[in-house]
Motif scaffolding. Structure first.
Motif, PDB file in Angstrom:
ATOM      1  N   SER A   5      -3.504  39.011 -36.087  1.00 30.24           N
ATOM      2  CA  SER A   5      -3.833  39.519 -37.408  1.00 30.24           C
ATOM      3  C   SER A   5      -5.296  39.926 -37.377  1.00 30.24           C
ATOM      4  N   ILE A   6      -5.540  41.220 -37.359  1.00 33.62           N
ATOM      5  CA  ILE A   6      -6.875  41.692 -37.018  1.00 33.62           C
ATOM      6  C   ILE A   6      -7.224  42.923 -37.844  1.00 33.62           C
ATOM      7  N   SER A   7      -8.484  43.027 -38.216  1.00 31.66           N
ATOM      8  CA  SER A   7      -8.930  44.198 -38.964  1.00 31.66           C
ATOM      9  C   SER A   7      -8.999  45.412 -38.044  1.00 31.66           C
ATOM     10  N   LEU A   8      -8.876  46.573 -38.633  1.00 29.35           N
ATOM     11  CA  LEU A   8      -8.952  47.805 -37.844  1.00 29.35           C
ATOM     12  C   LEU A   8     -10.304  47.926 -37.154  1.00 29.35           C
ATOM     13  N   LYS A   9     -11.385  47.575 -37.841  1.00 32.93           N
ATOM     14  CA  LYS A   9     -12.709  47.712 -37.218  1.00 32.93           C
ATOM     15  C   LYS A   9     -12.856  46.789 -36.016  1.00 32.93           C
ATOM     16  N   LYS A  10     -12.328  45.559 -36.116  1.00 35.27           N
ATOM     17  CA  LYS A  10     -12.402  44.631 -34.977  1.00 35.27           C
ATOM     18  C   LYS A  10     -11.530  45.133 -33.827  1.00 35.27           C
ATOM     19  N   LEU A  11     -10.370  45.663 -34.150  1.00 35.37           N
ATOM     20  CA  LEU A  11      -9.492  46.191 -33.120  1.00 35.37           C
ATOM     21  C   LEU A  11     -10.153  47.355 -32.387  1.00 35.37           C
ATOM     22  N   LEU A  12     -10.776  48.261 -33.123  1.00 34.90           N
ATOM     23  CA  LEU A  12     -11.455  49.394 -32.490  1.00 34.90           C
ATOM     24  C   LEU A  12     -12.652  48.929 -31.664  1.00 34.90           C
ATOM     25  N   GLN A  13     -13.325  47.888 -32.133  1.00 33.75           N
ATOM     26  CA  GLN A  13     -14.440  47.330 -31.357  1.00 33.75           C
ATOM     27  C   GLN A  13     -13.951  46.789 -30.014  1.00 33.75           C
ATOM     28  N   LEU A  14     -12.836  46.074 -30.019  1.00 35.46           N
ATOM     29  CA  LEU A  14     -12.276  45.547 -28.782  1.00 35.46           C
ATOM     30  C   LEU A  14     -11.784  46.675 -27.883  1.00 35.46           C
ATOM     31  N   CYS A  15     -11.149  47.663 -28.469  1.00 35.20           N
ATOM     32  CA  CYS A  15     -10.616  48.768 -27.678  1.00 35.20           C
ATOM     33  C   CYS A  15     -11.734  49.515 -26.954  1.00 35.20           C
ATOM     34  N   GLY A  16     -12.868  49.668 -27.603  1.00 37.55           N
ATOM     35  CA  GLY A  16     -13.949  50.443 -27.020  1.00 37.55           C
ATOM     36  C   GLY A  16     -14.926  49.656 -26.174  1.00 37.55           C
ATOM     37  N   ALA A  17     -14.739  48.335 -26.099  1.00 39.52           N
ATOM     38  CA  ALA A  17     -15.705  47.489 -25.402  1.00 39.52           C
ATOM     39  C   ALA A  17     -15.598  47.618 -23.885  1.00 39.52           C
ATOM     40  N   GLU A  18     -16.772  47.572 -23.228  1.00 40.66           N
ATOM     41  CA  GLU A  18     -16.800  47.439 -21.776  1.00 40.66           C
ATOM     42  C   GLU A  18     -16.209  46.082 -21.392  1.00 40.66           C
ATOM     43  N   GLU A  19     -15.770  45.949 -20.117  1.00 40.06           N
ATOM     44  CA  GLU A  19     -15.026  44.751 -19.700  1.00 40.06           C
ATOM     45  C   GLU A  19     -15.790  43.460 -19.974  1.00 40.06           C
ATOM     46  N   GLN A  20     -17.072  43.410 -19.613  1.00 38.99           N
ATOM     47  CA  GLN A  20     -17.834  42.178 -19.786  1.00 38.99           C
ATOM     48  C   GLN A  20     -17.940  41.798 -21.257  1.00 38.99           C
ATOM     49  N   ARG A  21     -18.196  42.783 -22.112  1.00 36.24           N
ATOM     50  CA  ARG A  21     -18.291  42.501 -23.542  1.00 36.24           C
ATOM     51  C   ARG A  21     -16.924  42.143 -24.110  1.00 36.24           C
ATOM     52  N   LEU A  22     -15.867  42.766 -23.611  1.00 38.33           N
ATOM     53  CA  LEU A  22     -14.524  42.441 -24.082  1.00 38.33           C
ATOM     54  C   LEU A  22     -14.203  40.979 -23.802  1.00 38.33           C
ATOM     55  N   VAL A  23     -14.522  40.522 -22.602  1.00 39.82           N
ATOM     56  CA  VAL A  23     -14.298  39.116 -22.259  1.00 39.82           C
ATOM     57  C   VAL A  23     -15.092  38.217 -23.199  1.00 39.82           C
ATOM     58  N   SER A  24     -16.351  38.565 -23.444  1.00 40.34           N
ATOM     59  CA  SER A  24     -17.196  37.769 -24.338  1.00 40.34           C
ATOM     60  C   SER A  24     -16.633  37.729 -25.753  1.00 40.34           C
ATOM     61  N   GLU A  25     -16.173  38.878 -26.250  1.00 40.21           N
ATOM     62  CA  GLU A  25     -15.626  38.938 -27.601  1.00 40.21           C
ATOM     63  C   GLU A  25     -14.360  38.090 -27.711  1.00 40.21           C
ATOM     64  N   ILE A  26     -13.508  38.154 -26.703  1.00 35.60           N
ATOM     65  CA  ILE A  26     -12.258  37.384 -26.747  1.00 35.60           C
ATOM     66  C   ILE A  26     -12.549  35.890 -26.664  1.00 35.60           C
ATOM     67  N   ARG A  27     -13.471  35.496 -25.801  1.00 37.71           N
ATOM     68  CA  ARG A  27     -13.846  34.079 -25.715  1.00 37.71           C
ATOM     69  C   ARG A  27     -14.366  33.582 -27.069  1.00 37.71           C
ATOM     70  N   ASN A  28     -15.203  34.366 -27.695  1.00 38.33           N
ATOM     71  CA  ASN A  28     -15.733  33.985 -29.005  1.00 38.33           C
ATOM     72  C   ASN A  28     -14.616  33.878 -30.031  1.00 38.33           C
ATOM     73  N   ASP A  29     -13.657  34.794 -29.955  1.00 32.91           N
ATOM     74  CA  ASP A  29     -12.521  34.790 -30.866  1.00 32.91           C
ATOM     75  C   ASP A  29     -11.692  33.515 -30.692  1.00 32.91           C
ATOM     76  N   ILE A  30     -11.464  33.120 -29.458  1.00 30.47           N
ATOM     77  CA  ILE A  30     -10.697  31.903 -29.181  1.00 30.47           C
ATOM     78  C   ILE A  30     -11.435  30.678 -29.715  1.00 30.47           C
ATOM     79  N   ARG A  31     -12.748  30.636 -29.500  1.00 29.43           N
ATOM     80  CA  ARG A  31     -13.532  29.494 -29.992  1.00 29.43           C
ATOM     81  C   ARG A  31     -13.494  29.408 -31.519  1.00 29.43           C
ATOM     82  N   LEU A  32     -13.544  30.564 -32.183  1.00 32.30           N
ATOM     83  CA  LEU A  32     -13.438  30.571 -33.643  1.00 32.30           C
ATOM     84  C   LEU A  32     -12.070  30.081 -34.098  1.00 32.30           C
ATOM     85  N   ASP A  33     -11.027  30.461 -33.373  1.00 34.25           N
ATOM     86  CA  ASP A  33      -9.684  29.971 -33.689  1.00 34.25           C
ATOM     87  C   ASP A  33      -9.624  28.456 -33.576  1.00 34.25           C
ATOM     88  N   ILE A  34     -10.216  27.919 -32.523  1.00 30.86           N
ATOM     89  CA  ILE A  34     -10.214  26.464 -32.324  1.00 30.86           C
ATOM     90  C   ILE A  34     -10.932  25.774 -33.480  1.00 30.86           C
TER      91      ILE A  34
END
Length: 226
Positions: free
Chosen positions: A5-34
């Protein structure tokens, strides 16, 4: 799982992210979920909505956006760096937007939004907080804000975003839709960046990669619960 369940702006941010930043964003997302699963707040609230409320009040009520921005910064010093950039980008865009018409601009509606179940994926896309303009008697404009500083919105992902907006907001024509990269004061529309017909495949391929990476990384967090 916030990726479901994700906002369009967050989805576009993930889609356009370079690999290293994408990994960082996903890790942060998982930590927020926890943290949410443990009943803890993420801290600080959402950064951008107060600015967007001020921007809307500037458009519809004539609020001084410079003054409003300074008041936001006075209450929260964390806004000192990016809020002026958001303000300047928005005002630059608005000046250009106003030059396109002599018609009166008013509120179209305040409640236009949708949480759209994306076919083929366990994903609900949130298209909320639109700037909806009524230009004269005949023209409607539905504008979605893209706030992230990094990455900037590219034509490729703007087209995908417009295609997703078209699916989510079926009561409007895509010719009435825009995505605004707020900090850079640049908008994208069907007129300026026509869809190519490949947007669904581009999105499906990219989201599949993001989802696979998310499923891989979550294994490193034993506290996470599905």
């Amino acid at each position: 799982m916030s990726l479901k369940s994700i906002s369009l702006k967050k989805l576009l941010q993930l889609c356009g992210a370079e690999e290293q930043r994408l990994v960082s964003e996903i890790r942060n997302d998982i930590r927020l979920d926890i943290r949410r699963q443990q009943g803890k707040t993420s801290g600080g609230g959402d950064f951008h909505p107060p600015f967007w409320r001020d921007a809307k009040n500037f458009v519809f009520e004539g609020v001084d956006l410079y003054d409003a921005t300074e008041q936001r910064i006075a209450k929260d010093k964390n806004k000192k760096r990016l809020y002026p950039d958001l303000r300047d980008g928005f005002l630059s865009w608005w000046d250009k937007e106003r030059m396109t018409t002599n018609e009166k601009i008013g509120i179209l509606e305040n409640s236009i939004h949708n949480h759209y179940p994306v076919p083929h994926f366990d994903l609900v896309l949130k298209v909320d907080n639109l700037l909806c303009l009524q230009v004269g008697n005949d023209i409607s404009k539905v504008i979605y804000p893209y706030f992230p500083e990094i990455p900037s919105l590219t034509p490729k992902w703007a087209r995908v975003g417009l295609w997703l907006m078209e699916q989510a907001l079926s009561e409007f024509s895509i010719t009435e839709m825009k995505i605004l990269d707020v900090i850079r004061g640049k908008d994208y529309s069907q007129n300026s960046h026509p869809l190519t017909g490949k947007e669904q495949q581009i999105f499906d391929d990219r989201y599949s990669i993001i989802l696979e990476l998310w499923n891989s990384l979550k294994k490193e967090y034993p506290d996470f619960q599905e």
